[in-house]
Design a protein around this motif. Structure first.
Motif, mmCIF file in Angstrom:
data_model
loop_
_atom_site.group_PDB
_atom_site.id
_atom_site.type_symbol
_atom_site.label_atom_id
_atom_site.label_comp_id
_atom_site.label_asym_id
_atom_site.label_seq_id
_atom_site.Cartn_x
_atom_site.Cartn_y
_atom_site.Cartn_z
ATOM 1 N N ILE A 1 42.104 20.889 6.535
ATOM 2 C CA ILE A 1 42.202 21.384 7.911
ATOM 3 C C ILE A 1 40.810 21.446 8.543
ATOM 4 C CG2 ILE A 1 42.752 23.402 9.326
ATOM 5 C CD1 ILE A 1 45.058 23.909 7.319
ATOM 6 N N ILE A 2 39.840 21.968 7.775
ATOM 7 C CA ILE A 2 38.479 22.057 8.310
ATOM 8 C C ILE A 2 37.941 20.658 8.607
ATOM 9 C CG2 ILE A 2 36.125 22.851 7.849
ATOM 10 C CD1 ILE A 2 38.026 25.158 8.029
ATOM 11 N N GLY A 3 38.199 19.701 7.710
ATOM 12 C CA GLY A 3 37.725 18.334 7.921
ATOM 13 C C GLY A 3 38.319 17.735 9.181
ATOM 14 N N PHE A 4 39.598 17.969 9.382
ATOM 15 C CA PHE A 4 40.294 17.452 10.562
ATOM 16 C C PHE A 4 39.663 18.018 11.841
ATOM 17 C CE2 PHE A 4 43.754 17.536 13.672
ATOM 18 C CZ PHE A 4 44.191 16.229 13.615
ATOM 19 N N LEU A 5 39.485 19.347 11.843
ATOM 20 C CA LEU A 5 38.910 19.997 13.019
ATOM 21 C C LEU A 5 37.484 19.525 13.253
ATOM 22 C CD1 LEU A 5 40.215 23.618 12.520
ATOM 23 C CD2 LEU A 5 41.064 21.877 14.080
ATOM 24 N N SER A 6 36.752 19.350 12.151
ATOM 25 C CA SER A 6 35.370 18.930 12.279
ATOM 26 C C SER A 6 35.273 17.593 12.987
ATOM 27 C CB SER A 6 34.745 18.848 10.888
ATOM 28 O OG SER A 6 33.581 18.084 10.922
ATOM 29 N N SER A 7 36.155 16.662 12.654
ATOM 30 C CA SER A 7 36.017 15.349 13.274
ATOM 31 C C SER A 7 36.566 15.334 14.687
ATOM 32 C CB SER A 7 36.697 14.280 12.428
ATOM 33 O OG SER A 7 38.010 14.650 12.150
ATOM 34 N N ILE A 8 37.528 16.186 15.001
ATOM 35 C CA ILE A 8 38.070 16.165 16.361
ATOM 36 C C ILE A 8 37.285 17.062 17.301
ATOM 37 C CG2 ILE A 8 40.079 16.783 17.760
ATOM 38 C CD1 ILE A 8 41.726 15.265 16.073
ATOM 39 N N MET A 9 36.766 18.183 16.780
ATOM 40 C CA MET A 9 36.105 19.141 17.660
ATOM 41 C C MET A 9 34.588 19.126 17.535
ATOM 42 S SD MET A 9 38.682 22.306 16.906
ATOM 43 C CE MET A 9 37.982 23.441 18.093
ATOM 44 N N GLY A 10 34.053 18.441 16.545
ATOM 45 C CA GLY A 10 32.607 18.424 16.370
ATOM 46 C C GLY A 10 32.071 19.751 15.900
ATOM 47 N N VAL A 11 32.872 20.501 15.154
ATOM 48 C CA VAL A 11 32.429 21.797 14.662
ATOM 49 C C VAL A 11 32.302 21.720 13.148
ATOM 50 C CG1 VAL A 11 33.498 23.073 16.511
ATOM 51 C CG2 VAL A 11 34.791 22.626 14.443
ATOM 52 N N GLY A 12 31.514 22.610 12.590
ATOM 53 C CA GLY A 12 31.448 22.694 11.137
ATOM 54 C C GLY A 12 32.710 23.342 10.610
ATOM 55 N N GLY A 13 33.235 24.284 11.357
ATOM 56 C CA GLY A 13 34.468 24.942 10.964
ATOM 57 C C GLY A 13 34.249 26.244 10.221
ATOM 58 N N GLY A 14 33.004 26.718 10.183
ATOM 59 C CA GLY A 14 32.702 27.965 9.488
ATOM 60 C C GLY A 14 33.516 29.135 10.016
#
Lengths: 307, 265
Positions: free
Chosen positions: A184-197
């Motif tokens: 989930i974090i990886g998905f968000l990272s690539s779509i939102m440009g966030v680290g996801g911390g």
């Protein structure tokens, strides 16, 4: 002073970008977050095309999480085994994310999707944090002992199969939720440009019951690799990483972070969390307003297959 | 008699030829032409590029001094950027949220289009000739990818495309941007937007006489990114993976340097 961004293909003001990096760096030092969730919307507000803001945001996150992870490694508060399992999930999620990113972009719905994700996630996380911190501020004023609540030791997650032992975290847990969170974090990272911390930390604490001191270091460790991977995939498939933009942001960010850390030492934990919550909500609100208010111009141009 | 006849024939033929030449000269005394020259064939965009004015010199050939004196020659100079496919999208409200719904694709749309004229458009020639020549930001022909689609929709999106381009400064008009320096020498100033696209741009000059289109001439101009920008752009597009690795490496180096220089803990 103007500078021409070679990938974004437009001229921007150097000082605006340095200041933006410094402000976000200050906040990330203050609150101990990567700052990706602030930098990407800020870049979008500054008229950087969202596709480039996202990919470059991921690149910028590497810098800040790398220096953070280094200091955690020295202190031994980094669970490599847990980090690698999260990473395995992260790579799958990130690959899927970049793929979805390309599809949305060709459909013309990328900007909408990015904004919606931001509004929903930031709104939820900000709201929960605000409630939690206001409650503990009240409790502190009433003289009750503060600190995060520790709910019951076991939940459904701990009954899943394929258990694995994570020594640094003193944990014996199924790998399924670990891989899932990573994905989930990886998905968000690539779509939102966030680290996801801001999602990873609560997920590790509340869902997996990882000790708090290990959480931040491990989360930073995983974020380095997820965002590095995201940067690479965006660079090869979408050509949207602007190295000049990322550098400017990072230089400002590294400097700003130092002052943030110092300022953070003067504030109490609950106050910090309440402030962070307010800030997160403000960004969410600003993005939400853009979604609901009639845009200045309802027409937009784009080159098929490009930004 | 018979002997004089050939001579007479010759004399008549000569007279006819002379008369023909004279009348041809009266109708079309050496047709006017137009030439333009660029001081450079390459323009390099560097880190500090924030738009520029490009000066184009040109000359009229065989200009009629009489017409020139009365100021009845007009010149329009166009700098046209490379053509690309472009999608125009329209946002509409769905459940309170503004979403891109309808779209229309156009082919061969010049990314930039900058015009300079001697006088206001309406004073030079008729709207019909502008449309025929596809001349001016409001008249260039924008070709829809699907010409069979609904005409009102195409018209609406064509208008929107022009408006967005003008608003972005990529389509611009500079009335009075062409000045005659002498009877047949002129100078045109066209605007190059800060985010002018790289690629082959085409400079074209149109000559009008008494409101009639006479001649066109063109020259090419290459706009490219200079030095560092070009290297970065090329690297990113031709060697994406390596460029990605480089970006990651740089980010890690900055993070590492930051933790050493400032000692966060």
């Amino acid at each position: 002073m103007g500078i021409y961004l070679p990938i974004a293909e437009l001229s921007v003001n150097v000082f605006v970008l340095l200041a933006m990096g410094a402000a976000v760096g200050f906040l990330s030092g203050l609150f101990g977050v990567g700052g990706g969730f602030l930098i990407t919307p800020l870049l979008i507000f500054y008229n950087i095309p969202p596709a480039i803001a996202v990919a470059t945001g991921a690149n910028q996150v590497i810098g800040s999480s790398f220096s953070g992870a280094m200091s955690h490694m020295k202190r031994g508060t980094l669970d490599f085994r847990l980090g690698f399992m999260l990473l395995a999930g992260g790579i799958v999620g990130s690959t899927a994310g970049v793929y979805v990113f390309s599809i949305l972009r060709s459909l013309g719905q990328l900007d909408l999707f990015i904004s919606l994700l931001y509004v929903i996630l930031l709104g939820t996380v900000g709201g929960l944090m605000l409630v939690e911190s206001v409650n503990s501020l009240r409790a502190a004023r009433g003289g009750a002992p503060t600190g995060l609540k520790r709910p019951g030791q076991h939940n459904w997650i701990h009954r899943l199969p394929l258990k694995m032992r994570f020594r640094t975290s003193k944990l014996f847990v199924s790998v399924i939720p670990v891989l899932g969170i990573g994905a989930i974090i990886g998905f968000l990272s690539s779509i939102m440009g966030v680290g996801g911390g801001f999602i990873m930390v609560p997920a590790l604490i509340y869902l997996l019951r990882v000790p708090t001191n290990v959480v931040v270091g491990t989360s930073l460790f995983q974020i380095i690799f997820t965002s590095a991977y995201t940067t690479l995939v965006h660079a090869t498939t979408n050509f949207t990483v602007d190295i000049v933009l990322a550098m400017l942001l990072m230089v400002g960010g590294v400097a700003g972070a130092q002052y943030g850390v110092k300022a953070g030492q003067k504030l109490r934990g609950e106050q910090l969390r309440a402030l962070l919550a307010l800030m997160v909500l403000a960004v969410a609100l600003r993005l939400a307003v853009d979604l609901f208010i009639r845009p200045d111009n309802v027409y937009s141009l784009s080159i098929p297959g490009m930004g | 008699m018979a002997a004089r006849l050939p001579f007479l024939r010759f004399a008549l033929a000569l007279a006819a030829m002379v008369a023909g030449l004279v009348s041809a000269a009266a109708q079309n005394p050496n047709p006017e032409g137009i030439q333009i020259g660029l001081s450079t064939e390459n323009i390099s965009i560097t880190a500090g590029f924030s738009g520029a004015d490009l000066t184009i010199f040109g000359a009229l050939e065989n200009a009629d001094p009489e017409v020139a004196r009365q100021g009845r020659y007009d010149v329009i100079v166009v700098l046209e950027g490379p053509a690309r496919r472009i999608v125009v999208r329209r946002k509409d409200r769905v459940l309170g949220v503004w979403i891109n719904l309808q779209s229309e694709e156009f082919e061969n749309v010049p990314v930039s289009y900058s015009v300079a004229t001697t006088r206001p458009f309406q004073d030079i020639t008729e709207p019909v000739s502008y449309r025929q020549l596809s001349l001016g930001a409001n008249n260039i022909y924008l070709q829809p990818a699907d010409a069979e689609g609904s005409q009102p929709t195409i018209a609406e999106f064509t208008k929107a495309l022009r408006e967005r381009k003008v608003a972005a400064g990529l389509y611009s008009e500079n009335v009075g941007g062409v000045r005659f320096l002498s009877q047949n020498l002129f100078r045109a100033t066209v605007r190059l937007a800060p985010d002018a696209p790289v690629g082959t741009h085409k400079a074209r000059a149109f000559l009008f006489k008494n409101g009639m289109f006479v001649k066109e001439s063109s020259a090419q101009l290459e706009i490219r990114k200079a030095g560092f920008e070009q290297a970065v752009f090329r690297l990113a597009h031709n060697h994406g993976f390596f460029y990605g690795l480089l970006s990651v490496g740089f980010a890690m180096a900055v993070g590492w340097l930051g933790s050493i220089v400032f000692r966060r803990d």
